[in-house]
Design an enzyme around this catalytic site. Sequence first.
Site, PDB file in Angstrom:
ATOM      1  N   CYS A   1       0.817  -1.224   0.000  1.00  5.26           N
ATOM      2  CA  CYS A   1       0.000   0.000   0.000  1.00  5.26           C
ATOM      3  C   CYS A   1       0.848   1.270   0.000  1.00  5.26           C
ATOM      4  CB  CYS A   1      -0.942   0.002   1.190  1.00  5.26           C
ATOM      5  SG  CYS A   1      -1.938  -1.481   1.292  1.00  5.26           S
TER       6      CYS A   1
ATOM      7  N   ASN B   1     -10.354  -0.260   0.599  1.00  3.79           N
ATOM      8  CA  ASN B   1      -8.893  -0.166   0.554  1.00  3.79           C
ATOM      9  C   ASN B   1      -8.422  -0.688  -0.806  1.00  3.79           C
ATOM     10  OD1 ASN B   1      -6.147  -0.536   0.787  1.00  3.79           O
ATOM     11  ND2 ASN B   1      -6.229  -1.475   2.832  1.00  3.79           N
TER      12      ASN B   1
ATOM     13  N   HIS C   1      -3.190   7.018   2.813  1.00  2.00           N
ATOM     14  CA  HIS C   1      -3.632   5.749   2.221  1.00  2.00           C
ATOM     15  C   HIS C   1      -4.963   5.370   2.862  1.00  2.00           C
ATOM     16  CE1 HIS C   1      -4.128   1.659   1.233  1.00  2.00           C
ATOM     17  NE2 HIS C   1      -3.739   1.199   2.403  1.00  2.00           N
TER      18      HIS C   1
HETATM   19  O1  UT7 Z   1      -3.608  -1.355   3.673  1.00  6.32           O
HETATM   20  C1  UT7 Z   1      -3.186  -2.021   4.817  1.00  6.32           C
HETATM   21  C2  UT7 Z   1      -4.088  -3.178   5.049  1.00  6.32           C
HETATM   22  N1  UT7 Z   1      -4.661  -3.409   6.295  1.00  6.32           N
HETATM   23  C3  UT7 Z   1      -5.187  -2.555   7.192  1.00  6.32           C
HETATM   24  O2  UT7 Z   1      -5.089  -1.370   7.128  1.00  6.32           O
HETATM   25  C4  UT7 Z   1      -5.947  -3.173   8.308  1.00  6.32           C
HETATM   26  C5  UT7 Z   1      -5.704  -2.544   9.632  1.00  6.32           C
HETATM   27  N2  UT7 Z   1      -6.615  -3.077  10.609  1.00  6.32           N
HETATM   28  C6  UT7 Z   1      -7.932  -2.749  10.649  1.00  6.32           C
HETATM   29  O3  UT7 Z   1      -8.382  -1.923   9.875  1.00  6.32           O
HETATM   30  C7  UT7 Z   1      -8.778  -3.371  11.716  1.00  6.32           C
HETATM   31  O4  UT7 Z   1      -7.994  -4.109  12.595  1.00  6.32           O
HETATM   32  C8  UT7 Z   1      -9.891  -4.277  11.147  1.00  6.32           C
HETATM   33  C9  UT7 Z   1     -10.944  -3.420  10.439  1.00  6.32           C
HETATM   34  C10 UT7 Z   1      -9.320  -5.293  10.182  1.00  6.32           C
HETATM   35  C11 UT7 Z   1     -10.581  -5.018  12.280  1.00  6.32           C
HETATM   36  O5  UT7 Z   1     -11.107  -4.110  13.217  1.00  6.32           O
HETATM   37  P1  UT7 Z   1     -10.852  -4.341  14.767  1.00  6.32           P
HETATM   38  O6  UT7 Z   1     -11.595  -3.286  15.460  1.00  6.32           O
HETATM   39  O7  UT7 Z   1      -9.363  -4.416  14.982  1.00  6.32           O
HETATM   40  O8  UT7 Z   1     -11.547  -5.726  15.005  1.00  6.32           O
HETATM   41  P2  UT7 Z   1     -10.927  -7.102  15.520  1.00  6.32           P
HETATM   42  O9  UT7 Z   1     -10.010  -7.676  14.513  1.00  6.32           O
HETATM   43  O10 UT7 Z   1     -10.387  -6.858  16.885  1.00  6.32           O
HETATM   44  O11 UT7 Z   1     -12.208  -8.005  15.593  1.00  6.32           O
HETATM   45  C12 UT7 Z   1     -13.295  -7.689  16.458  1.00  6.32           C
HETATM   46  C13 UT7 Z   1     -14.393  -8.727  16.256  1.00  6.32           C
HETATM   47  C14 UT7 Z   1     -13.874 -10.159  16.225  1.00  6.32           C
HETATM   48  O12 UT7 Z   1     -14.807 -10.942  16.929  1.00  6.32           O
HETATM   49  P3  UT7 Z   1     -14.522 -11.460  18.406  1.00  6.32           P
HETATM   50  O13 UT7 Z   1     -13.260 -12.275  18.284  1.00  6.32           O
HETATM   51  O14 UT7 Z   1     -14.317 -10.213  19.215  1.00  6.32           O
HETATM   52  O15 UT7 Z   1     -15.735 -12.232  18.741  1.00  6.32           O
HETATM   53  C15 UT7 Z   1     -13.914 -10.533  14.772  1.00  6.32           C
HETATM   54  O16 UT7 Z   1     -14.113 -11.904  14.557  1.00  6.32           O
HETATM   55  O17 UT7 Z   1     -15.034  -8.503  14.980  1.00  6.32           O
HETATM   56  C16 UT7 Z   1     -15.102  -9.756  14.284  1.00  6.32           C
HETATM   57  N3  UT7 Z   1     -15.055  -9.484  12.841  1.00  6.32           N
HETATM   58  C17 UT7 Z   1     -16.148  -9.256  12.092  1.00  6.32           C
HETATM   59  N4  UT7 Z   1     -17.457  -9.213  12.399  1.00  6.32           N
HETATM   60  C18 UT7 Z   1     -18.326  -8.936  11.398  1.00  6.32           C
HETATM   61  C19 UT7 Z   1     -13.964  -9.376  12.052  1.00  6.32           C
HETATM   62  N5  UT7 Z   1     -14.347  -9.101  10.790  1.00  6.32           N
HETATM   63  C20 UT7 Z   1     -15.691  -9.024  10.795  1.00  6.32           C
HETATM   64  C21 UT7 Z   1     -16.640  -8.726   9.793  1.00  6.32           C
HETATM   65  N6  UT7 Z   1     -17.938  -8.688  10.153  1.00  6.32           N
HETATM   66  N7  UT7 Z   1     -16.302  -8.464   8.519  1.00  6.32           N
END
Ligand code: UT7
Length: 310
Positions: free
Chosen positions: A112, A265, A235
């Site tokens: 990215c 993204n 980004h």
């Molecule tokens: O260009 C570079 C590429 N990557 C990035 O920039 C990603 C950077 N990271 C992020 O943007 C965030 O970490 C995410 C958007 C990917 C995730 O957000 P988060 O607030 O860090 O959530 P999390 O990973 O801590 O997950 C929270 C919960 C989990 O459930 P439990 O374990 O708490 O029960 C996940 O399983 O949300 C769940 N979850 C979802 N629920 C519904 C993860 N993805 C989804 C989804 N829909 N799509």
Amino acid sequence: MGAGIIGVGRYLPDRVVTNADLEKMMDTSDEWIRTRTGIEERRIAPDDMDTSDMAYFAARNALEDANITAADIDLILVATVTPDRPFPSVACMLQERLGATKAAALDISAACAGFIYGMVTAKQFIDTCAYRYILVVGVEKLSKIVNWSDRNTAVLFGDGAGAVVMGPVSEGRGILSFELGADGTGGKHLYHEEYVVMNGREVFKFAVRQMGESCIHVLEKAGLSKQDVDFLIPHQANIRIVEAARQRLELPEDKMSTTVKKYGNTSAASIPISIVEELEAGKIKDDDLIIMVGFGGGLTWGAIALRWGR
Ligand code: UT7
């Protein structure tokens, strides 16, 4: 003379995939996606359209905008992690299709942050007068490397392309300062095997820290301060990440691009796509100080302070 942007172009596939569409495909919700990422919809390219096709459409627009022909281009740099195939490079495919017969061509793999890497590379050739016109493209067809049954990643990404022509610009305009960086020890947090694999929380923490720091560093290198910034183009990974960068620069909401809402993204394409969108919206004007900042798999990062205008 400086090295700056003299023409811009973008291409987004027509097909819009909304969060409601994703709800039908996997266990997710519009509410989760909006609140955690800010994304409302993204574009997905059709099967018969590959990365080089989108790069070509964006590049043609940029050449027209710069008022130069393909024959004028000295170098083509394509930032992408989703090339049509390992080789020939997308840049070489583009060179043929545009008819840019005198141009050297290569792809840049910095995820990215690839577009920032590309612009900074182009600057070196322009500053040394080795080359005059350089086409820098950021393009991704992420839909072909995303695991559509993994809700942790599938909801985040989109396809698209952005392109700029870089060349000599008047004194005081163009790239004023830059920072590039990499930390291979963090490669395990975001990589591509069969599909994109990501440790979202680790990438999130890295992104928030690095984007803010890189913005401050390029301002310091240019002898400028937060108060001098007119517009921020981060980004477009996640609204919460870009908001953290905006707050670090103490900018009002309308001084930052948030195209992530519409396009998700798009990795290397997100910054050049945003440049075109914001120009069209009248948010970027001649002599504005623009900060561009990106981060991605590698881990990689980069930032540029640029005074807009030819
Ligand atoms: O260009 C570079 C590429 N990557 C990035 O920039 C990603 C950077 N990271 C992020 O943007 C965030 O970490 C995410 C958007 C990917 C995730 O957000 P988060 O607030 O860090 O959530 P999390 O990973 O801590 O997950 C929270 C919960 C989990 O459930 P439990 O374990 O708490 O029960 C996940 O399983 O949300 C769940 N979850 C979802 N629920 C519904 C993860 N993805 C989804 C989804 N829909 N799509």
